[in-house]
Write a protein that holds these residues in place. Structure first.
Motif, PDB file in Angstrom:
ATOM      1  N   PRO A  19      60.273 -34.691  -8.534  1.00  0.00           N
ATOM      2  CA  PRO A  19      59.734 -34.252  -9.835  1.00  0.00           C
ATOM      3  C   PRO A  19      60.357 -32.951 -10.328  1.00  0.00           C
ATOM      4  O   PRO A  19      60.636 -32.042  -9.565  1.00  0.00           O
ATOM      5  CB  PRO A  19      58.237 -34.071  -9.542  1.00  0.00           C
ATOM      6  CG  PRO A  19      57.968 -34.899  -8.339  1.00  0.00           C
ATOM      7  CD  PRO A  19      59.222 -34.849  -7.519  1.00  0.00           C
ATOM      8  N   THR A  20      60.557 -32.895 -11.648  1.00  0.00           N
ATOM      9  CA  THR A  20      61.089 -31.700 -12.272  1.00  0.00           C
ATOM     10  C   THR A  20      59.969 -30.702 -12.574  1.00  0.00           C
ATOM     11  O   THR A  20      58.809 -31.089 -12.758  1.00  0.00           O
ATOM     12  CB  THR A  20      61.827 -32.050 -13.573  1.00  0.00           C
ATOM     13  OG1 THR A  20      62.483 -30.900 -14.059  1.00  0.00           O
ATOM     14  CG2 THR A  20      60.866 -32.569 -14.633  1.00  0.00           C
ATOM     15  N   ILE A  21      60.303 -29.435 -12.628  1.00  0.00           N
ATOM     16  CA  ILE A  21      59.341 -28.409 -13.030  1.00  0.00           C
ATOM     17  C   ILE A  21      59.307 -28.279 -14.543  1.00  0.00           C
ATOM     18  O   ILE A  21      58.244 -28.113 -15.145  1.00  0.00           O
ATOM     19  CB  ILE A  21      59.718 -27.058 -12.377  1.00  0.00           C
ATOM     20  CG1 ILE A  21      59.640 -27.168 -10.858  1.00  0.00           C
ATOM     21  CG2 ILE A  21      58.823 -25.937 -12.888  1.00  0.00           C
ATOM     22  CD1 ILE A  21      60.159 -25.949 -10.134  1.00  0.00           C
ATOM     23  N   ASP A  22      60.455 -28.389 -15.166  1.00  0.00           N
ATOM     24  CA  ASP A  22      60.593 -28.192 -16.606  1.00  0.00           C
ATOM     25  C   ASP A  22      61.183 -29.450 -17.229  1.00  0.00           C
ATOM     26  O   ASP A  22      62.333 -29.805 -16.967  1.00  0.00           O
ATOM     27  CB  ASP A  22      61.509 -26.987 -16.862  1.00  0.00           C
ATOM     28  CG  ASP A  22      61.696 -26.666 -18.343  1.00  0.00           C
ATOM     29  OD1 ASP A  22      61.141 -27.397 -19.185  1.00  0.00           O
ATOM     30  OD2 ASP A  22      62.402 -25.686 -18.627  1.00  0.00           O
ATOM     31  N   GLU A  23      60.417 -30.136 -18.088  1.00  0.00           N
ATOM     32  CA  GLU A  23      60.898 -31.374 -18.697  1.00  0.00           C
ATOM     33  C   GLU A  23      62.087 -31.145 -19.620  1.00  0.00           C
ATOM     34  O   GLU A  23      62.801 -32.102 -19.957  1.00  0.00           O
ATOM     35  CB  GLU A  23      59.775 -32.080 -19.458  1.00  0.00           C
ATOM     36  CG  GLU A  23      58.794 -32.799 -18.569  1.00  0.00           C
ATOM     37  CD  GLU A  23      57.904 -33.778 -19.331  1.00  0.00           C
ATOM     38  OE1 GLU A  23      58.172 -34.039 -20.523  1.00  0.00           O
ATOM     39  OE2 GLU A  23      56.955 -34.293 -18.719  1.00  0.00           O
ATOM     40  N   ALA A  24      62.314 -29.932 -20.056  1.00  0.00           N
ATOM     41  CA  ALA A  24      63.483 -29.647 -20.881  1.00  0.00           C
ATOM     42  C   ALA A  24      64.761 -29.591 -20.045  1.00  0.00           C
ATOM     43  O   ALA A  24      65.858 -29.578 -20.594  1.00  0.00           O
ATOM     44  CB  ALA A  24      63.298 -28.339 -21.641  1.00  0.00           C
ATOM     45  N   LEU A  25      64.612 -29.536 -18.715  1.00  0.00           N
ATOM     46  CA  LEU A  25      65.748 -29.568 -17.782  1.00  0.00           C
ATOM     47  C   LEU A  25      65.466 -30.666 -16.757  1.00  0.00           C
ATOM     48  O   LEU A  25      65.200 -30.387 -15.583  1.00  0.00           O
ATOM     49  CB  LEU A  25      65.917 -28.213 -17.092  1.00  0.00           C
ATOM     50  CG  LEU A  25      66.281 -27.028 -17.996  1.00  0.00           C
ATOM     51  CD1 LEU A  25      66.155 -25.724 -17.221  1.00  0.00           C
ATOM     52  CD2 LEU A  25      67.686 -27.193 -18.557  1.00  0.00           C
ATOM     53  N   PRO A  26      65.538 -31.916 -17.174  1.00  0.00           N
ATOM     54  CA  PRO A  26      65.021 -32.989 -16.330  1.00  0.00           C
ATOM     55  C   PRO A  26      65.980 -33.541 -15.293  1.00  0.00           C
ATOM     56  O   PRO A  26      65.568 -34.315 -14.436  1.00  0.00           O
ATOM     57  CB  PRO A  26      64.704 -34.082 -17.362  1.00  0.00           C
ATOM     58  CG  PRO A  26      65.722 -33.875 -18.432  1.00  0.00           C
ATOM     59  CD  PRO A  26      65.929 -32.393 -18.512  1.00  0.00           C
ATOM     60  N   ILE A  27      67.265 -33.159 -15.361  1.00  0.00           N
ATOM     61  CA  ILE A  27      68.284 -33.876 -14.598  1.00  0.00           C
ATOM     62  C   ILE A  27      68.871 -33.004 -13.494  1.00  0.00           C
ATOM     63  O   ILE A  27      69.238 -31.856 -13.727  1.00  0.00           O
ATOM     64  CB  ILE A  27      69.416 -34.355 -15.524  1.00  0.00           C
ATOM     65  CG1 ILE A  27      68.859 -35.133 -16.723  1.00  0.00           C
ATOM     66  CG2 ILE A  27      70.395 -35.230 -14.759  1.00  0.00           C
ATOM     67  CD1 ILE A  27      69.915 -35.504 -17.749  1.00  0.00           C
ATOM     68  N   THR A  28      68.963 -33.567 -12.300  1.00  0.00           N
ATOM     69  CA  THR A  28      69.775 -32.984 -11.238  1.00  0.00           C
ATOM     70  C   THR A  28      71.143 -33.635 -11.313  1.00  0.00           C
ATOM     71  O   THR A  28      71.264 -34.855 -11.268  1.00  0.00           O
ATOM     72  CB  THR A  28      69.144 -33.221  -9.856  1.00  0.00           C
ATOM     73  OG1 THR A  28      67.895 -32.549  -9.791  1.00  0.00           O
ATOM     74  CG2 THR A  28      70.050 -32.703  -8.754  1.00  0.00           C
ATOM     75  N   LEU A  29      72.175 -32.808 -11.439  1.00  0.00           N
ATOM     76  CA  LEU A  29      73.531 -33.285 -11.637  1.00  0.00           C
ATOM     77  C   LEU A  29      74.396 -32.999 -10.416  1.00  0.00           C
ATOM     78  O   LEU A  29      74.121 -32.061  -9.665  1.00  0.00           O
ATOM     79  CB  LEU A  29      74.145 -32.621 -12.872  1.00  0.00           C
ATOM     80  CG  LEU A  29      73.486 -33.016 -14.207  1.00  0.00           C
ATOM     81  CD1 LEU A  29      73.710 -31.944 -15.264  1.00  0.00           C
ATOM     82  CD2 LEU A  29      74.017 -34.362 -14.675  1.00  0.00           C
ATOM     83  N   GLY A  30      75.449 -33.794 -10.250  1.00  0.00           N
ATOM     84  CA  GLY A  30      76.264 -33.717  -9.045  1.00  0.00           C
ATOM     85  C   GLY A  30      77.333 -32.654  -9.050  1.00  0.00           C
ATOM     86  O   GLY A  30      78.157 -32.627  -8.137  1.00  0.00           O
ATOM     87  N   SER A  31      77.353 -31.781 -10.056  1.00  0.00           N
ATOM     88  CA  SER A  31      78.354 -30.712 -10.085  1.00  0.00           C
ATOM     89  C   SER A  31      77.777 -29.482 -10.769  1.00  0.00           C
ATOM     90  O   SER A  31      77.105 -29.611 -11.807  1.00  0.00           O
ATOM     91  CB  SER A  31      79.605 -31.163 -10.845  1.00  0.00           C
ATOM     92  OG  SER A  31      80.484 -30.074 -11.062  1.00  0.00           O
ATOM     93  N   PRO A  32      78.049 -28.281 -10.257  1.00  0.00           N
ATOM     94  CA  PRO A  32      77.620 -27.058 -10.937  1.00  0.00           C
ATOM     95  C   PRO A  32      78.371 -26.840 -12.246  1.00  0.00           C
ATOM     96  O   PRO A  32      77.979 -25.997 -13.054  1.00  0.00           O
ATOM     97  CB  PRO A  32      77.941 -25.961  -9.921  1.00  0.00           C
ATOM     98  CG  PRO A  32      79.044 -26.530  -9.088  1.00  0.00           C
ATOM     99  CD  PRO A  32      78.764 -27.994  -9.001  1.00  0.00           C
TER     100      PRO A  32
END
Length: 464
Positions: free
Chosen positions: A42-55
């Motif tokens: 689960p995300t903390i902030d729905e405005a930043l919902p995605i974990t991405l594979g690169s910084p």
């Protein structure tokens, strides 16, 4: 949100293979990432919902449903597929998405200003249902279609399963609430009845102008519409693409083997005017509109199409001038590849495909592939229909030699992104055809009801 990375030696090695040998002088590409080891949670902030594979990848929420409602812009949510105005004047200035609800609609987003408008909406709940498809035509209009259609036991038929063309997508005025019978007066929105009734999702055009579509159900088939008009005449504005044309169904063998691969044929079930051939079935819906019934016609022996299990999205890929059509089937957790030149169909990805984060078969980590997307470099992405915050991922298909399988050394699937918004799913991943460093994706039907469109960009401008 902090990105999660797999820190094992294996993933590090794979990450180097993915990044170290493929960075050009203009910077990182979307295929340059480290495979995520697991879904994000689960995300903390729905405005930043995605974990991405690169910084080097960043995300930005550029539109959300609550803001639209606060501005008195009608918006029923369930934002689905995304496209841009890929041709014509003001090229790539707008994004379009649709509402997959019982009161369906079309939304337009201005890329430069951020203005988001509803430009068409069903005047009443139930009048138009579950828009899913969202595609720009080669002649510069927008099409969508309903992912809902069925025939009742008494023979009456719902009014759904239709394909619509918005002929003035750039000029249609924005709508403010409340919705009335006059709200859509500025939109030239037409039911194109030459396309037989199915439960629509994926739609694609090849370079010759054929349109491919599917019927989304267990036992659904794949279809091709060939217009009577020449595509060049349609683009020139002297012919109507949907005025007349032949629709075909894909058949492998005699059509009776589900999920078949190998040589296929296109079997016509309408004539060149779009009327059903002798023996084909038609329906008259509850609005009094008569249409060819693709679903039931292509179960008849004369027109039998091969059954696949919830075919959903489609995606065209061009490799050295040859075109290939990819199709996701949700129930069987597969992606198929159709060679449109040799008329053969094969399995591109399934649960036996290697997970590049582990070196093992991906197994049930790949579940319910739904949408498909293609990036600027011709790579295929597979988007799951799974619960956000639990197991909703986007998979990158690493096909090094673009030969249509993932069986060669170093090939397989890699988890590219993961959705952390509870109750939602990824939908409509769309890579900017002109800017290789930008893409968009929707976060659809979250528990909060606040659908979002997220822009993903590559932010690292360092070059090697």
């Amino acid at each position: 949100m902090k990105n999660k990375f797999l820190c094992t030696k294996l993933a590090t090695t794979i990450g180097l293979l993915l990044t170290g040998t493929s960075v050009f002088a203009d910077g990182t590409r979307f295929e340059d990432f480290t495979p995520l080891a697991s879904p994000a949670g689960p995300t903390i902030d729905e405005a930043l919902p995605i974990t991405l594979g690169s910084p080097n990848f960043s995300q930005l929420s550029i539109a959300d449903r609550q803001s639209q409602l606060a501005d008195s812009k009608p918006n029923t949510g369930n934002w689905d597929m995304i496209t841009a105005n890929e041709t014509g004047r003001q090229n790539e200035r707008f994004l379009f998405t649709v509402f997959e609800t019982g009161q369906a609609g079309v939304q337009r987003y201005h890329i430069n200003t951020g203005e988001t408008e509803t430009v068409w909406i069903s005047p009443v709940a139930g009048g138009h249902k579950s828009f899913d498809a969202s595609f720009w035509t080669p002649w510069g209009t927008f099409i969508t279609a309903e992912e809902s259609w069925s025939t009742a036991a008494d023979g009456s038929t719902s009014p759904y399963g239709r394909l619509f063309e918005l002929k003035n997508p750039i000029d249609a005025p924005g709508i403010t609430g409340p919705v009335t019978a006059d709200s859509n007066d500025g939109a030239d929105f037409v039911h194109q009845n030459v396309i037989p009734r199915v439960s629509h999702e994926g739609i694609q055009f090849d370079k010759a102008g054929n349109m491919y579509f599917i019927d989304e159900l267990n036992g659904g088939s794949v279809y091709k519409y060939t217009p009577a008009a020449k595509l060049a005449h349609v683009k020139a504005g002297i012919a109507d693409y949907f005025a007349a044309g032949t629709t075909y169904v894909l058949r492998v063998g005699d059509g009776t083997t589900p999920n078949a691969t190998g040589q296929y044929a296109w079997v016509p079930f309408t004539d060149a005017d779009g009327l059903g051939l002798p023996g084909a079935l038609t329906i008259t819906d509850t609005n009094g509109v008569t249409s060819v019934d693709a679903r039931n016609t292509t179960e008849l022996p004369a027109f039998k199409g091969t059954d696949y299990q919830r075919p959903e999205d489609l995606q065209i890929q061009t490799v050295k001038g040859r075109e290939f059509l990819y199709m996701a089937t949700t129930t069987t957790n597969e992606v198929y590849r159709l060679d449109l030149q040799t008329n053969t169909i094969s399995v591109f990805a399934n649960r036996n495909t290697t997970d590049l984060a582990t070196g093992n078969a991906v197994g049930n980590a790949l579940t319910s592939p739904d949408n498909l997307a293609i990036d600027h470099d011709g790579n295929i992405y597979i988007i799951e229909d799974q619960p956000g915050g639990v197991s909703d991922d986007i998979w990158f298909a690493k096909d090094l030699n673009k030969d249509g399988d993932l069986n060669d050394e170093g090939e397989g699937l890699a988890r590219w992104a993961s959705n952390g918004t509870l109750g939602s799913e990824f939908s409509g991943l769309y890579f900017d055809p002109q800017d290789k460093r930008r893409a968009w994706v929707n976060i659809q039907h979250p528990d909060t009801g606040n659908d979002r469109m997220i822009e993903i960009t590559i932010t690292d401008n360092d070059a090697e």
